[in-house]
Design a protein around this motif. Structure first.
Motif, short mmCIF file in Angstrom:
data_model
loop_
_atom_site.label_atom_id
_atom_site.label_comp_id
_atom_site.label_asym_id
_atom_site.label_seq_id
_atom_site.Cartn_x
_atom_site.Cartn_y
_atom_site.Cartn_z
N LEU A 1 0.86 -1.18 0.00
CA LEU A 1 0.00 0.00 0.00
C LEU A 1 0.89 1.23 0.00
CD1 LEU A 1 -2.97 0.95 0.22
CD2 LEU A 1 -2.60 1.06 2.67
N SER A 2 0.70 2.12 -0.94
CA SER A 2 1.51 3.33 -1.03
C SER A 2 0.85 4.47 -0.28
CB SER A 2 1.71 3.73 -2.49
OG SER A 2 0.50 4.19 -3.04
N LEU A 3 1.62 5.49 -0.02
CA LEU A 3 1.09 6.70 0.61
C LEU A 3 -0.01 7.29 -0.26
CD1 LEU A 3 1.22 8.90 2.77
CD2 LEU A 3 3.01 9.99 1.43
N HIS A 4 0.18 7.21 -1.56
CA HIS A 4 -0.80 7.73 -2.53
C HIS A 4 -2.17 7.11 -2.31
CE1 HIS A 4 -2.86 7.56 -6.48
NE2 HIS A 4 -2.47 8.82 -6.56
N ASP A 5 -2.22 5.80 -2.10
CA ASP A 5 -3.49 5.09 -1.93
C ASP A 5 -4.17 5.41 -0.60
OD1 ASP A 5 -3.14 3.87 -4.39
OD2 ASP A 5 -2.08 2.17 -3.52
N ALA A 6 -3.39 5.79 0.40
CA ALA A 6 -3.93 6.03 1.73
C ALA A 6 -4.56 7.43 1.88
CB ALA A 6 -2.84 5.85 2.77
N LEU A 7 -4.29 8.32 0.95
CA LEU A 7 -4.78 9.70 1.07
C LEU A 7 -6.07 9.92 0.27
CD1 LEU A 7 -1.43 11.64 0.57
CD2 LEU A 7 -2.64 11.28 2.71
N PRO A 8 -6.92 10.84 0.75
CA PRO A 8 -8.09 11.19 -0.05
C PRO A 8 -7.67 11.96 -1.31
CG PRO A 8 -7.96 12.55 1.91
CD PRO A 8 -6.89 11.52 2.02
N ILE A 9 -8.56 12.05 -2.27
CA ILE A 9 -8.23 12.67 -3.56
C ILE A 9 -7.73 14.10 -3.41
CG2 ILE A 9 -9.26 13.50 -5.72
CD1 ILE A 9 -10.79 10.94 -5.88
N SER A 10 -8.33 14.89 -2.54
CA SER A 10 -7.90 16.28 -2.39
C SER A 10 -6.46 16.36 -1.87
CB SER A 10 -8.84 17.04 -1.46
OG SER A 10 -8.88 16.44 -0.19
N ALA A 11 -6.10 15.45 -0.98
CA ALA A 11 -4.73 15.43 -0.46
C ALA A 11 -3.75 14.96 -1.54
CB ALA A 11 -4.64 14.54 0.77
N ARG A 12 -4.16 13.99 -2.36
CA ARG A 12 -3.30 13.52 -3.45
C ARG A 12 -3.03 14.64 -4.44
NH1 ARG A 12 -6.29 8.20 -5.38
NH2 ARG A 12 -7.65 8.40 -3.62
N LEU A 13 -4.07 15.39 -4.77
CA LEU A 13 -3.91 16.53 -5.68
C LEU A 13 -2.96 17.56 -5.09
CD1 LEU A 13 -4.71 17.97 -8.28
CD2 LEU A 13 -6.67 18.92 -7.04
N PHE A 14 -3.10 17.84 -3.79
CA PHE A 14 -2.22 18.78 -3.12
C PHE A 14 -0.77 18.31 -3.18
CE2 PHE A 14 0.13 20.15 0.62
CZ PHE A 14 0.09 21.53 0.44
N VAL A 15 -0.54 17.02 -2.96
CA VAL A 15 0.84 16.48 -2.99
C VAL A 15 1.44 16.67 -4.38
CG1 VAL A 15 2.21 14.36 -2.85
CG2 VAL A 15 0.52 14.86 -1.09
N PHE A 16 0.67 16.39 -5.43
CA PHE A 16 1.19 16.56 -6.79
C PHE A 16 1.46 18.03 -7.11
CE2 PHE A 16 -0.31 12.23 -7.73
CZ PHE A 16 0.82 11.76 -8.35
N ILE A 17 0.56 18.92 -6.73
CA ILE A 17 0.76 20.35 -6.99
C ILE A 17 1.96 20.86 -6.20
CG2 ILE A 17 -0.24 22.65 -6.66
CD1 ILE A 17 -2.96 21.37 -7.38
N ALA A 18 2.09 20.44 -4.95
CA ALA A 18 3.24 20.84 -4.13
C ALA A 18 4.54 20.29 -4.73
CB ALA A 18 3.07 20.36 -2.69
N GLY A 19 4.50 19.05 -5.20
CA GLY A 19 5.69 18.45 -5.81
C GLY A 19 6.12 19.18 -7.07
N ILE A 20 5.16 19.51 -7.91
CA ILE A 20 5.47 20.23 -9.15
C ILE A 20 5.96 21.64 -8.83
CG2 ILE A 20 4.43 21.23 -11.24
CD1 ILE A 20 2.66 18.67 -11.31
N SER A 21 5.36 22.29 -7.83
CA SER A 21 5.81 23.63 -7.42
C SER A 21 7.24 23.59 -6.90
CB SER A 21 4.89 24.20 -6.35
OG SER A 21 3.59 24.37 -6.86
N ALA A 22 7.54 22.60 -6.08
CA ALA A 22 8.90 22.44 -5.56
C ALA A 22 9.88 22.14 -6.69
CB ALA A 22 8.94 21.33 -4.50
N TYR A 23 9.46 21.32 -7.64
CA TYR A 23 10.28 20.98 -8.81
C TYR A 23 10.64 22.23 -9.61
CZ TYR A 23 11.17 19.14 -13.55
OH TYR A 23 11.69 18.87 -14.78
#
Length: 85
Positions: A1-23
């Motif tokens: 089970l990945s961290l991705h699967d454990a989070l709700p959709i809104s949190a997953r979207l936030f992680v991707f946006i934060a990752g792209i912003s940091a990138y």
């Protein structure tokens, strides 16, 4: 089970946006190569990939392919790090 699967959709979207912003922010100082290697490996880990071989092979190959396409073939300069690469 990945961290991705454990989070709700809104949190997953936030992680991707934060990752792209940091990138995009880190690319200014660390350049395309280092930042892209770390970003791809980090997103793979977040999505549940745990194979060390894949975690090295995929980021290196994708980064090299993107670099060749833009910098070499299309002559589009990619951001360079403060270390010169």
């Amino acid at each position: 089970l990945s961290l991705h699967d454990a989070l709700p959709i809104s949190a997953r979207l936030f992680v991707f946006i934060a990752g792209i912003s940091a990138y995009l922010t880190a690319m200014h100082w660390l350049g395309f190569i280092i930042t892209t290697l770390v970003f791809i490996a980090g997103m793979m880990f977040y999505l549940g990939v745990r194979s060390k071989k894949l975690m090295i092979f995929v980021p290196v190959c994708l980064t090299a392919l993107i670099y060749l396409m833009f910098d070499v073939w299309l002559s589009i300069t990619l951001p360079v790090s403060m270390f010169g690469f």
